[in-house]
Design an enzyme around this catalytic site. Structure first.
Site, PDB file in Angstrom:
ATOM      1  N   THR A 113       1.897 -55.547  63.018  1.00 39.84           N
ATOM      2  CA  THR A 113       2.814 -56.389  62.245  1.00 39.84           C
ATOM      3  C   THR A 113       3.241 -55.751  60.926  1.00 39.84           C
ATOM      4  OG1 THR A 113       1.024 -57.524  61.062  1.00 39.84           O
ATOM      5  CG2 THR A 113       1.678 -58.414  63.225  1.00 39.84           C
ATOM      6  N   ARG A 140      -3.576 -52.380  56.339  1.00 39.72           N
ATOM      7  CA  ARG A 140      -2.318 -52.760  56.971  1.00 39.72           C
ATOM      8  C   ARG A 140      -2.521 -52.975  58.463  1.00 39.72           C
ATOM      9  NH1 ARG A 140       2.878 -48.748  57.037  1.00 39.72           N
ATOM     10  NH2 ARG A 140       1.618 -47.719  58.627  1.00 39.72           N
ATOM     11  N   ASP A 187      -2.467 -39.918  58.467  1.00 37.26           N
ATOM     12  CA  ASP A 187      -3.267 -40.955  57.830  1.00 37.26           C
ATOM     13  C   ASP A 187      -4.188 -40.301  56.818  1.00 37.26           C
ATOM     14  OD1 ASP A 187      -5.496 -42.791  57.300  1.00 37.26           O
ATOM     15  OD2 ASP A 187      -4.648 -44.019  58.904  1.00 37.26           O
ATOM     16  N   ASP A 243      -8.002 -41.327  57.079  1.00 35.07           N
ATOM     17  CA  ASP A 243      -8.686 -40.709  58.214  1.00 35.07           C
ATOM     18  C   ASP A 243      -8.909 -39.220  57.984  1.00 35.07           C
ATOM     19  OD1 ASP A 243      -8.776 -43.116  59.505  1.00 35.07           O
ATOM     20  OD2 ASP A 243      -7.229 -42.649  60.985  1.00 35.07           O
TER      21      ASP A 243
END
Length: 216
Positions: free
Chosen positions: A113, A109, A208, A211
């Site tokens: 945006t 992603r 995340d 991560d």
């Protein structure tokens, strides 16, 4: 009869325990990844409870013949992990579905945006329409990644009614998109969180997941 997306939040104490471990910002990557594996295992257990095709056979016990209910090996099973974070759930799912085919789908992603693009697609050109598909995607946030994944699968002949998604946390925007476009899907998640922040992250969420799983 109208169809409606089915979203299950299993009340299993181990799911809630490992969700708490995963949410904690102080959890180090190795423990976080272990928590994701356990969540993958227990959410998959719940998702396949009434989903695996079975057949009746006869077996010979040490004492006498006996009927037995077995998983039907002739019905194809597929697990599709959404990279990267879906790999953390895959270990747990695969421990329960060792004979399932694994087809990786890499989606990323754009954080500015929020648009999703595909960088790896290992799906076959066509799949048996009777295939049962389990998608592992820890975060159902804006819905962009999971919508692209379902579109790729349906283009290859997969029936959304035979598809189940396991996620750790889900947000209303993603569930609303899935419900509007694929109402015969089924989702299993450890928790439905309140919403998204301005960057499209689930709140309270768990950060995340990719991560945190891989220490990056």
């Amino acid at each position: 009869m109208s169809l409606q997306l089915r979203v299950h939040v299993p009340p299993h104490p181990l799911i809630q325990h490992w969700l708490g471990v995963a949410r904690d910002a102080s959890t180090p990557p190795p423990i976080f990844k272990s928590a994701m594996k356990e969540l993958g295992r227990w959410l998959t257990y719940e998702a396949i409870r009434d989903w695996l095709p079975t057949e009746e056979i006869m077996v010979q016990t040490p004492l006498a013949p006996c009927s037995a209910t077995m998983v039907n090996p002739d019905v194809p099973l597929v697990v599709v992990p959404i990279l990267r974070a879906g790999l953390a759930l895959l270990d747990g799912a695969q421990s329960l579905l060792p004979l399932a085919s694994i087809y990786h789908l890499g989606l990323v992603r754009n954080e500015e945006t929020l648009e999703v693009s595909c960088y790896l697609n290992k799906l076959p050109e066509r799949l048996n329409p009777q295939t049962r598909v389990l998608i592992t995607d820890p975060m159902l946030a804006t819905g962009g990644s999971i919508m692209m994944a379902i579109a790729e699968l349906t283009q290859r002949g997969i029936d959304p009614a035979l598809t189940r998604i396991i996620s750790v946390v889900a947000a209303p925007p993603a569930l609303q998109k899935l419900g509007a476009n694929y109402p015969n899907l089924t989702v299993y998640t450890a928790m439905i969180d309140e919403g998204l922040n301005s960057k499209g992250y689930i709140v309270p969420g768990l950060g995340d997941a990719g991560d945190r799983s891989f220490g990056t």
